[in-house]
Scaffold this motif. Structure first.
Motif, mmCIF file in Angstrom:
data_model
loop_
_atom_site.group_PDB
_atom_site.id
_atom_site.type_symbol
_atom_site.label_atom_id
_atom_site.label_comp_id
_atom_site.label_asym_id
_atom_site.label_seq_id
_atom_site.Cartn_x
_atom_site.Cartn_y
_atom_site.Cartn_z
ATOM 1 N N VAL A 97 8.820 2.120 0.622
ATOM 2 C CA VAL A 97 9.235 3.334 0.511
ATOM 3 C C VAL A 97 10.641 3.654 -0.548
ATOM 4 O O VAL A 97 11.863 3.293 -0.178
ATOM 5 N N GLU A 98 10.379 3.232 -1.892
ATOM 6 C CA GLU A 98 11.197 3.641 -2.799
ATOM 7 C C GLU A 98 11.341 4.457 -3.204
ATOM 8 O O GLU A 98 12.918 4.301 -4.518
ATOM 9 N N ASP A 99 10.536 6.011 -3.698
ATOM 10 C CA ASP A 99 11.056 6.868 -3.738
ATOM 11 C C ASP A 99 10.096 7.773 -4.232
ATOM 12 O O ASP A 99 9.832 8.126 -2.891
ATOM 13 N N ALA A 100 10.775 9.250 -4.757
ATOM 14 C CA ALA A 100 10.705 10.210 -4.183
ATOM 15 C C ALA A 100 8.832 10.767 -4.197
ATOM 16 O O ALA A 100 8.054 10.669 -2.918
ATOM 17 N N GLU A 101 8.188 9.959 -4.683
ATOM 18 C CA GLU A 101 7.224 10.028 -5.075
ATOM 19 C C GLU A 101 6.143 9.424 -3.337
ATOM 20 O O GLU A 101 5.053 9.858 -3.319
ATOM 21 N N ASP A 102 6.607 7.822 -3.239
ATOM 22 C CA ASP A 102 6.161 7.017 -2.018
ATOM 23 C C ASP A 102 6.473 8.208 -0.509
ATOM 24 O O ASP A 102 5.503 7.877 -0.281
ATOM 25 N N TRP A 103 7.580 8.582 -1.262
ATOM 26 C CA TRP A 103 8.022 9.616 0.784
ATOM 27 C C TRP A 103 7.210 10.189 0.502
ATOM 28 O O TRP A 103 6.724 11.166 1.523
ATOM 29 N N GLY A 104 6.256 11.268 -0.917
ATOM 30 C CA GLY A 104 5.467 12.119 -1.000
ATOM 31 C C GLY A 104 4.048 11.443 0.036
ATOM 32 O O GLY A 104 3.561 12.530 0.618
ATOM 33 N N ALA A 105 4.075 10.558 -0.280
ATOM 34 C CA ALA A 105 2.014 10.228 -0.389
ATOM 35 C C ALA A 105 2.358 9.412 1.281
ATOM 36 O O ALA A 105 1.387 9.488 1.790
ATOM 37 N N PHE A 127 0.810 -1.301 -0.061
ATOM 38 C CA PHE A 127 -0.111 0.230 0.048
ATOM 39 C C PHE A 127 0.549 1.514 -0.124
ATOM 40 O O PHE A 127 0.176 2.121 0.244
ATOM 41 N N VAL A 128 2.164 1.074 0.021
ATOM 42 C CA VAL A 128 3.403 1.995 -0.125
ATOM 43 C C VAL A 128 3.721 2.112 -1.544
ATOM 44 O O VAL A 128 3.594 3.781 -1.643
ATOM 45 N N ALA A 129 4.362 1.738 -1.767
ATOM 46 C CA ALA A 129 5.323 1.517 -3.321
ATOM 47 C C ALA A 129 4.406 1.884 -4.502
ATOM 48 O O ALA A 129 3.718 1.219 -4.297
ATOM 49 N N GLY A 130 4.612 3.142 -4.753
ATOM 50 C CA GLY A 130 3.532 3.031 -5.920
ATOM 51 C C GLY A 130 2.199 3.837 -5.593
ATOM 52 O O GLY A 130 1.132 4.083 -6.492
ATOM 53 N N ALA A 131 2.024 4.532 -4.383
ATOM 54 C CA ALA A 131 0.945 4.645 -3.779
ATOM 55 C C ALA A 131 0.657 6.202 -4.445
ATOM 56 O O ALA A 131 -0.756 6.381 -4.753
ATOM 57 N N ALA A 132 1.064 6.433 -4.335
ATOM 58 C CA ALA A 132 1.006 8.383 -5.339
ATOM 59 C C ALA A 132 0.293 8.286 -6.986
ATOM 60 O O ALA A 132 -0.436 8.698 -7.453
ATOM 61 N N GLU A 133 0.389 7.465 -7.901
ATOM 62 C CA GLU A 133 -0.474 6.620 -8.665
ATOM 63 C C GLU A 133 -1.541 6.044 -8.461
ATOM 64 O O GLU A 133 -1.886 5.089 -9.876
ATOM 65 N N ASP A 134 -1.560 5.510 -7.695
ATOM 66 C CA ASP A 134 -2.587 4.091 -7.661
ATOM 67 C C ASP A 134 -3.646 4.745 -6.076
ATOM 68 O O ASP A 134 -3.511 4.536 -5.012
ATOM 69 N N GLY A 144 12.411 1.728 3.801
ATOM 70 C CA GLY A 144 12.234 1.441 2.277
ATOM 71 C C GLY A 144 13.901 2.064 1.518
ATOM 72 O O GLY A 144 14.779 2.776 2.144
ATOM 73 N N TRP A 145 14.088 1.171 0.300
ATOM 74 C CA TRP A 145 14.968 1.397 -0.969
ATOM 75 C C TRP A 145 15.011 2.894 -0.992
ATOM 76 O O TRP A 145 16.321 3.056 -0.495
ATOM 77 N N HIS A 146 14.386 3.980 -0.438
ATOM 78 C CA HIS A 146 14.646 5.517 -0.535
ATOM 79 C C HIS A 146 15.657 6.046 -0.098
ATOM 80 O O HIS A 146 15.723 6.500 0.245
ATOM 81 N N VAL A 147 15.900 5.281 1.556
ATOM 82 C CA VAL A 147 16.451 5.871 2.391
ATOM 83 C C VAL A 147 17.651 4.590 2.523
ATOM 84 O O VAL A 147 18.678 5.334 2.660
ATOM 85 N N ALA A 148 17.636 3.644 2.485
ATOM 86 C CA ALA A 148 18.648 3.062 1.792
ATOM 87 C C ALA A 148 17.934 1.380 2.338
ATOM 88 O O ALA A 148 17.061 1.041 2.627
ATOM 89 N N ARG A 149 18.625 -0.116 1.200
ATOM 90 C CA ARG A 149 18.555 -0.626 1.889
ATOM 91 C C ARG A 149 19.004 -1.504 2.446
ATOM 92 O O ARG A 149 20.213 -0.772 3.461
ATOM 93 N N PRO A 150 18.860 -3.332 2.991
ATOM 94 C CA PRO A 150 19.483 -3.404 3.941
ATOM 95 C C PRO A 150 20.957 -3.769 4.460
ATOM 96 O O PRO A 150 21.319 -4.187 3.248
#
Ligand code: C2E
Ligand code: MG
Ligand code: MG
Ligand code: MG
Length: 281
Positions: free
Chosen positions: A238-246, A205-212, A257-263
């Motif tokens: 949270v994979e990118d800046a759009e996800d972060w915004g959402a 429900f997070v990755a791609g939320a801005a477009e869905d 999430g990967w936008h911040v850092a991977r494990p």
């Protein structure tokens, strides 16, 4: 006890038309030896605050380093450990490694809570509470150094017992996170009945939320329920800046999430945390 039959049942017999999508077959006996033989390692992924991107915590995620150098992801062997009675040993080893790391970081001035994943199967035996309390004390840590993340991948048979054990863990001072919220059996009922302190919204429900629109609706509703219940709301995946915004717009408190850092292995995580400096610079 682990039987030959159990091992054989896991091996791929004959051509498997689903081979490409099937999880890596894991031999139970090798896993048992791997757990006791020091082949498990933890990678660490930061949780940062939405408001200022500062480090709020870190999740320890287990990997299995096989003798041949392959790094096996948890989804390939956690279910095997659960099915074959190895999950208590696995969790004990993860706790041991994670708490030792947390203690070293504390000594070095990095005092963030470390989150460990518990399987629902770990919550069948009331003795788990004492074991975790003792492990934390043995590492020279306070209970607030540890977050316990619980995923419910299937319906628990003994929910009353699980409820009681979670209540005792909470009373002992540990933070409790409901993981992968919105999927599997992590439901609103669990949120109401169990003493969670943190809600982790599943990345579905997070990755791609801005477009869905539907993802966004579930993200916003989950964040709102969590905040209304006084829980720390974490957005996973949270994979990118759009996800972060959402997730920021939805009112989530923490981001993972990967936008911040991977494990990352511990040393790499230290560089990541150190580079940001004490004031995020
Ligand atoms: P989880 O606890 O929900 O952990 C988050 C998973 O999402 C991790 O996968 C992480 O690498 C991945 N992830 C993080 N950020 C992103 C992102 O931006 N995009 C995407 N696509 N994925 C992201 P990982 O490490 O493969 O772990 C998978 C699951 O295995 C964990 O899900 C957890 O349920 C389980 N697990 C991991 N370590 C342990 C453990 O020590 N004990 C138990 N019982 N389960 C564990
Ligand atoms: Mg988790
Ligand atoms: Mg999760
Ligand atoms: Mg998960």
């Amino acid at each position: 006890p682990v039987t030959r039959e159990a091992v054989a049942a896991l091996l791929c017999r004959g051509p498997n038309r689903h081979a490409a999508r099937a999880p890596v077959a894991v031999e139970v006996e090798a896993l048992r030896r791997g757990i006791v033989g020091g082949e498990l390692e933890l990678h660490y992924q930061p949780k940062v605050r939405v408001e200022d991107r500062t480090l709020a915590g870190v999740e320890a995620l287990v990997r299995w380093r096989r003798a041949d150098g392959r790094l096996v992801p948890p989804d390939a062997f956690i279910p095997v450990a659960e099915r074959h009675g190895l999950i208590d040993a696995l969790t004990a080893e993860v706790l041991r490694l994670g708490l030792a790391q947390a203690a070293r970081w504390r000594g070095g001035g990095l005092a963030v809570p470390v989150a460990i994943n518990l399987s629902m199967d770990n919550l069948r035996d009331p003795a788990v509470v004492g074991r975790i309390v003792e492990a934390v004390a043995a590492a020279g840590l306070e209970p607030d150094a540890l977050v316990l993340e619980i995923t419910e991948s299937r319906l628990a048979q003994e929910l009353t017992l699980v409820k009681e054990i979670l209540a005792r863990l909470r009373l002992a001072g540990f933070a409790l996170a409901i993981d992968d919220f919105g999927t599997g059996f992590s439901s609103l009922k669990q949120l109401q009945d169990l003493p969670f302190t943190e809600l982790k919204i599943d990345r579905a429900f997070v990755a791609g939320a801005a477009e869905d629109a539907s993802r966004q609706a579930i993200l916003e509703a989950s964040a709102s329920i969590g905040a209304r219940l006084g829980l720390t709301v974490v957005a996973e995946g949270v994979e990118d800046a759009e996800d972060w915004g959402a997730v920021a717009a939805a009112g989530c408190h923490l981001v993972q999430g990967w936008h911040v850092a991977r494990p990352m292995p511990a040393a790499e995580f230290e560089r990541w945390a150190g580079l940001r400096g004490p004031d995020g610079g």
